[in-house]
Every structure is written in C-alpha cells, then in structure tokens.
Design a protein around this motif. Structure first.
Motif, PDB file in Angstrom:
ATOM      1  N   UNK A 332      34.367  37.595  41.557  1.00 58.79           N
ATOM      2  CA  UNK A 332      33.316  37.856  40.572  1.00 58.79           C
ATOM      3  C   UNK A 332      33.913  38.114  39.192  1.00 58.79           C
ATOM      4  N   UNK A 333      35.029  38.828  39.170  1.00 57.14           N
ATOM      5  CA  UNK A 333      35.693  39.122  37.899  1.00 57.14           C
ATOM      6  C   UNK A 333      36.239  37.850  37.258  1.00 57.14           C
ATOM      7  N   UNK A 334      36.774  36.948  38.071  1.00 55.96           N
ATOM      8  CA  UNK A 334      37.289  35.685  37.537  1.00 55.96           C
ATOM      9  C   UNK A 334      36.155  34.856  36.942  1.00 55.96           C
ATOM     10  N   UNK A 335      34.992  34.858  37.599  1.00 56.67           N
ATOM     11  CA  UNK A 335      33.831  34.132  37.070  1.00 56.67           C
ATOM     12  C   UNK A 335      33.380  34.753  35.750  1.00 56.67           C
ATOM     13  N   UNK A 336      33.330  36.073  35.709  1.00 55.60           N
ATOM     14  CA  UNK A 336      32.937  36.764  34.474  1.00 55.60           C
ATOM     15  C   UNK A 336      33.903  36.439  33.345  1.00 55.60           C
ATOM     16  N   UNK A 337      35.189  36.409  33.648  1.00 54.29           N
ATOM     17  CA  UNK A 337      36.190  36.077  32.633  1.00 54.29           C
ATOM     18  C   UNK A 337      35.959  34.672  32.089  1.00 54.29           C
ATOM     19  N   UNK A 352      40.331  39.785  30.216  1.00 53.25           N
ATOM     20  CA  UNK A 352      41.476  39.090  30.818  1.00 53.25           C
ATOM     21  C   UNK A 352      42.454  40.097  31.408  1.00 53.25           C
ATOM     22  N   UNK A 353      42.631  41.242  30.754  1.00 47.71           N
ATOM     23  CA  UNK A 353      43.526  42.275  31.282  1.00 47.71           C
ATOM     24  C   UNK A 353      43.039  42.783  32.628  1.00 47.71           C
ATOM     25  N   UNK A 354      41.735  43.061  32.726  1.00 45.70           N
ATOM     26  CA  UNK A 354      41.184  43.512  33.999  1.00 45.70           C
ATOM     27  C   UNK A 354      41.374  42.454  35.085  1.00 45.70           C
ATOM     28  N   UNK A 355      41.222  41.192  34.722  1.00 47.32           N
ATOM     29  CA  UNK A 355      41.376  40.114  35.719  1.00 47.32           C
ATOM     30  C   UNK A 355      42.811  40.057  36.229  1.00 47.32           C
ATOM     31  N   UNK A 356      43.790  40.136  35.320  1.00 45.93           N
ATOM     32  CA  UNK A 356      45.196  40.086  35.721  1.00 45.93           C
ATOM     33  C   UNK A 356      45.531  41.265  36.635  1.00 45.93           C
ATOM     34  N   UNK A 357      45.058  42.463  36.282  1.00 42.92           N
ATOM     35  CA  UNK A 357      45.325  43.641  37.100  1.00 42.92           C
ATOM     36  C   UNK A 357      44.695  43.504  38.486  1.00 42.92           C
ATOM     37  N   UNK A 363      46.881  40.540  45.366  1.00 44.27           N
ATOM     38  CA  UNK A 363      48.054  39.852  45.901  1.00 44.27           C
ATOM     39  C   UNK A 363      49.008  40.833  46.567  1.00 44.27           C
ATOM     40  N   UNK A 364      49.192  42.003  45.974  1.00 46.45           N
ATOM     41  CA  UNK A 364      50.073  43.007  46.559  1.00 46.45           C
ATOM     42  C   UNK A 364      49.515  43.519  47.883  1.00 46.45           C
ATOM     43  N   UNK A 382      54.994  36.901  35.788  1.00 52.53           N
ATOM     44  CA  UNK A 382      54.986  36.494  34.382  1.00 52.53           C
ATOM     45  C   UNK A 382      53.738  37.012  33.676  1.00 52.53           C
ATOM     46  N   UNK A 383      52.580  36.930  34.347  1.00 53.00           N
ATOM     47  CA  UNK A 383      51.337  37.415  33.743  1.00 53.00           C
ATOM     48  C   UNK A 383      51.383  38.924  33.539  1.00 53.00           C
TER      49      UNK A 383
END
Length: 575
Positions: A332-337, A352-357, A363-364, A382-383
């Motif tokens: 949902x966050x990726x769609x919002x971004x 974008x910061x929230x999406x990367x976090x 992933x972790x 890298x991100x």
C-alpha cells in the motif's frame, strides 16, 4: 535574509515594490524542486492603476472587506485552512474599485492568508509562493509576520536550515493580538523542532516550553493549536525515558488533533503514541492508532501522514512476526508513493523515505524468518545508505538515527559484520554526546545483541570504545529491565499504590485530582472539600509540579493513565 526579500521604495506611488534583483519567486521555488505556478505579476500593476483611478468605493465596502479578513484570520487560528481560502477568494472579487493603497494592503493580507492556509493543507510549494508574494507586495504590514513564519515553516520542511535561519525575525507593528501570539508560538515551535532534529534536546525543551506557555496565555482552543510544541516536548521526554509523562502530553491533545490539528502535530502525535504502545507490548493499541492516522490522512488529503502510518504499521507487524500483514502495508505504501508524483518535493522526499524504511524492515524480517532464500539480497543497502546521507544533509540527525539502526542490521544480515560494528560505534558516540537513550533501547534484537557483545568484550571494534562502555552498558540494562517489567497482553501501567508512592501525592492531592477528573472547577472542589479556593489552587500547583504537567487536561490524563483516578466526566480547561 534571503535575496528574494529585497525591497526598494517607489517615491511616486509611496509603496514598497519588489526590486529587480534575482532570484525571482519562481526561481526560488525551482531551486528547491517545487513545481508550482509562479504568482502573477499583475498584482502590483493593478494596485498602481487602482491608485490612479477614482476613489468611488464606499467606506462601508472597505469595512466589510476588513470584516471578512478578520473572519479569515479567525478560521486560520482555528486551523480551518479550507474555510479561510474560500473567504480569501470571495474578498479578491471585491478588490477592484478600492483605492490603490487600500487595494495593496488587502492583496498583501490575502496573500498572507492564502500562504498560512496552504501550509495547513500541506501544500508547501504553493504556500511559499503566496508568502513571497505577500512580502513583495508590502513587507511593512503587520501580517508580513505571518508570511515570514510561513517561509520558515516551508524551509524547515524542505530540510534547508540555512534559508530557515536567514529569514528575518521581525516583531509586527501595530496592536498585538491573538494572531501575533499564535504566529510567535509557531515560530518557537519550528525552532524547537529543528533543535530536536539536530538532537539538541535541552534547547528543544526550552523552546517548546516557551511555545506552550504562549499557547496557554492566548488560550489554545479545541483544535490543539499547540500540538506541535507539545509533541516536540513529548519526544524529548520519551528519549529521557519519561514515557508516562510523554504520553500524557500527546494524549491530552489527540481529540484536538482529530478535530482539526496541523499535519506536523498529527505526524508526531500518532507516531509517538504508537511507539509508546509498542514499548509497552501493546501492538493492538498501536495498530488502532496508526489505522486512525491513516483514515485522518485520507480525510485531510495528507499523504505524508498516511505514509508515516503505513511505515509504522510495517514495523509493528514485523515486530509481531506478522510478515504477511507487513507485506500488505508495504505494498500500500509503494502504491501511495507512486501516486504522489505531483506532491511538493518535501512531501515526496518524506514519502519515499517511509517507503525505503518499510521495504528494508520487511526484507530484514523475511531474512530472519527464512521466508525466502533470496531475502538477504533484497535488502537494498544502497538505498539505505543514500537515504541516510540525504537525511544528514538535511541536518535531521534524529531522523538519521532510525536509518542508521536499520543500516547496521542490514549490514549484519548481508555479512558485513565489521562495517556494521563500525557504524554502530559511530552511532553510539553520537547518542552518548546528545543524550539519546530510548530510541537505542527500542532497537531490534540483532542490534541489541551487537551492543551487548561490545559491552561484554566478545566483539572488539577497531577503535577504542572504553569511554562508550558505561553508556552502552546502561542501555542494555534498561532494555532488560523494561522487558522484565512488561508482560505482553496486559496493561503495563504501574498499580495505584506504586504510582502514588512514586509521585509523592498526599491524600488531599489525590482527592483533588479525582475531583478534577470528574470535571469540577477549583471553586466547586473548594465547596466539596470545605476549603478555600486559594488552598485548592495551591494544591493544584503542587500537583502540576509532582506530575510534571502544565495544565488540568494533562494532569487528569496522566493520573488516569497511572491508575490514580478513573475518569467519570469532562475536564474543564480553566478554573
């Protein structure tokens, strides 16, 4: 001050006009990546032409316009930006026949109204354009103070502290009223937020306290106009480990935030209350708060609030090993971004910061659970590194701490242990010098084991860390104590007897706080207890000191949270 705010006097017209020195308003916006339509230059031309025209407009029309402007400012004080914008649009249609000087002043004031309203709607680019327009039309009006405050707010949001500090600090002329008090309060709140972001916690506390004092004196309304300084103060208290006091400050303002607060207050308020719920092992309560924030963000058209809510939901689901739910929130966050391409640059950066976090946390978690053999490679180092670098460049050291903790964990997962240890030591040094505690205590189990290894000596960093060992050891000890005190699934608040002993409340003070919780005023309490109103005031003052609160609402909220009272009625803000 910024070069865009340079003026010269037109001797013929007798007004302040923008000089031709670059950069223009549009250029200032373009330099900061804000894609907005530049304000039309027709304003000054219309003012000059109306000055040469006749002065046939009746005085009653001018009085009516000033009445509408007063209503617009009242809407802004109540944080009702959309209504203020509608009033400003109606006034603009009535300006044409006004005398030149009057039209100029009205246009300047309308631009300032629009700038403040657009900030409330989280449209930073358009707000900056309107504020610069107001200053160019006439920088000498009392409402120029509002335009300057809007500029400071936008520069803060853009992560541009140099421009923030370059904006002129000005005391408005004329009579000082509630508008001046509210503007000054926000000035102090922005200062406090910047100091907190740079991890100058003592300075942030002092500035936030001054802002709250102004809000108390001018009478903060139900819209929680003082939510931002209160939340900054609460964040400082949280980092010091004063979690109950931190919660009381924010919880007292949550109804006002729901009703009509600012986005900055909502971001910090909901986020902090959710962190406190997680700290107490109450994920259900935290997720309810974050879902409410998501709904509020949709209702107010605040994508930043929605993004922050979704990112924190990912974090809480991951902590509870609900990987599937975390993945849905991340999607949902990726769609919002992807939908926020037209947002201002500051909003785009934060979303974008929230999406990367969120993606890194997911992933972790997948790597830890073994959900996918390819999960470790999916951690985008890298991100994370780029995001950390960008956040530091914006001088948001506090925001960079969260990213650094994730980066340490990601380095561990990807097998870069030495680099992870080096990054952690750097972070511990910064935290020790700044007085940052609770965020490190709340770190993930992987990072906590790394800190513990450094303390025990089983992990030996390349650099000498002997001076850091007492601080790191205290973090681990407090983390263990917190884990021992908290039982999942139960309310972790201290029982009443323990709370009373800790706060040192007398029997009389407990009786008074109980009656305050029932909504009684000081005079009513005096009648009920058969004592003088002045005696009640003295007890209340001692209560505030012992509970470390600033008003009745905070006192009753904290007392309820600590189990000292059971709320049975409304709480009056005054006596």
């Amino acid at each position: 001050m910024n070069e865009a705010f340079v003026y010269e006097i037109d001797q013929d017209a007798g007004h302040r006009l923008p000089c031709a020195a670059p950069p223009t308003t549009h250029e200032v916006l373009a330099m900061r990546g804000l894609h907005v339509t530049p304000p039309a230059p027709v304003y000054v031309h219309e003012v000059l032409s109306s000055g040469r025209a006749g002065r046939e407009r009746p005085a009653a029309s001018v009085a009516r316009i000033h009445l509408h402007l007063a209503r617009a400012w009242q809407m802004l004080i109540r944080l009702r930006g959309a209504e203020a914008l509608l009033i400003a649009q109606r006034i603009e249609r009535q300006i044409g026949p006004l005398p030149g000087p009057v039209a100029l002043a009205v246009r300047c004031e309308i631009a300032a109204v629009r700038a403040a309203a657009l900030v409330l709607q989280d449209d930073a680019g358009a707000a900056l354009a309107a504020a610069l327009c107001a200053l160019r039309l006439d920088a000498a009006t009392p409402t120029a103070h509002v335009a300057l405050t809007v500029c400071r707010c936008v520069y803060w949001r853009l992560g541009d502290p140099d421009s923030f500090y370059a904006v002129e600090r000005r005391e408005p002329g004329g009579q000082r009223g509630r508008l001046h008090a509210v503007t000054t309060m926000f000035d102090l709140a922005f200062d406090a937020a910047i100091e907190f972001g740079q991890m100058h916690f003592n300075a942030a506390r002092l500035l936030a306290d001054d802002a709250l004092d102004i809000a108390r004196r001018c009478g903060a309304g139900p819209a929680a106009i003082d939510a931002l300084p209160a939340c900054v103060m609460a964040q400082v208290l949280y980092e010091e480990g004063s979690i109950d006091e931190s919660e009381a400050l924010v919880a007292a303002r949550l109804p006002g935030i729901r009703q009509g607060g600012t986005i900055e207050g909502a971001l910090r308020g909901y986020g902090l209350l959710a962190r406190i719920a997680a700290n107490r092992r109450q994920p259900g309560q935290g997720l309810l708060l974050l879902a409410e924030a998501d709904v509020l963000g949709t209702k107010r058209n605040w994508p930043r609030l929605r993004a922050a809510s979704l990112a924190q939901q990912v974090e809480m689901h991951v902590a509870a090993d609900r990987i599937d739910q975390a993945a849905l929130c991340a999607q949902r966050l990726a769609v919002l971004d992807g939908q926020c391409g037209a947002a201002s640059s500051s909003a785009r950066f934060e979303i974008a910061r929230y999406r990367v976090l969120a993606q890194a946390r997911l992933a972790l978690a997948q790597a830890h659970s073994g959900a996918s053999a390819q999960a470790p490679a999916a951690v985008d180092l890298a991100a994370l590194r780029q995001l950390h670098c960008d956040t530091v460049l914006r001088r948001d050291r506090y925001g960079a701490v969260t990213i650094a903790l994730l980066l340490v964990e990601a380095l561990l997962v990807t097998g870069l242990r030495d680099e992870a240890v080096e990054a952690l030591v750097t972070l511990l040094k910064q935290a020790a010098s700044a007085g940052l505690h609770q965020t490190l205590i709340d770190c993930s189990e992987r990072v906590a084991k790394l800190i513990d290894g450094i303390v025990r000596g089983s992990i030996v960093p390349v650099v000498d860390v002997r001076e850091l060992l007492p601080f790191a050891g205290a973090l681990i000890l407090r983390r263990r104590r917190a884990a021992a005190d908290v039982q999942p699934g139960r309310d972790t608040v201290r029982d009443t007897a323990r709370s009373v002993a800790a706060m040192g409340l007398s029997e009389r003070e407990r009786a008074i706080i109980g009656l305050m919780g029932g909504g009684l005023t000081n005079k009513q309490i005096a009648v009920r207890l058969g004592i003088a109103p002045e005696t009640v005031k003295s007890h209340v003052k001692h209560l505030y000191a012992k509970l470390s609160v600033r008003n009745r609402i905070e006192a009753v909220t904290l007392a309820s949270r600590l189990g000292l009272i059971r709320l049975s009625g409304c709480v009056h803000a005054g006596d």
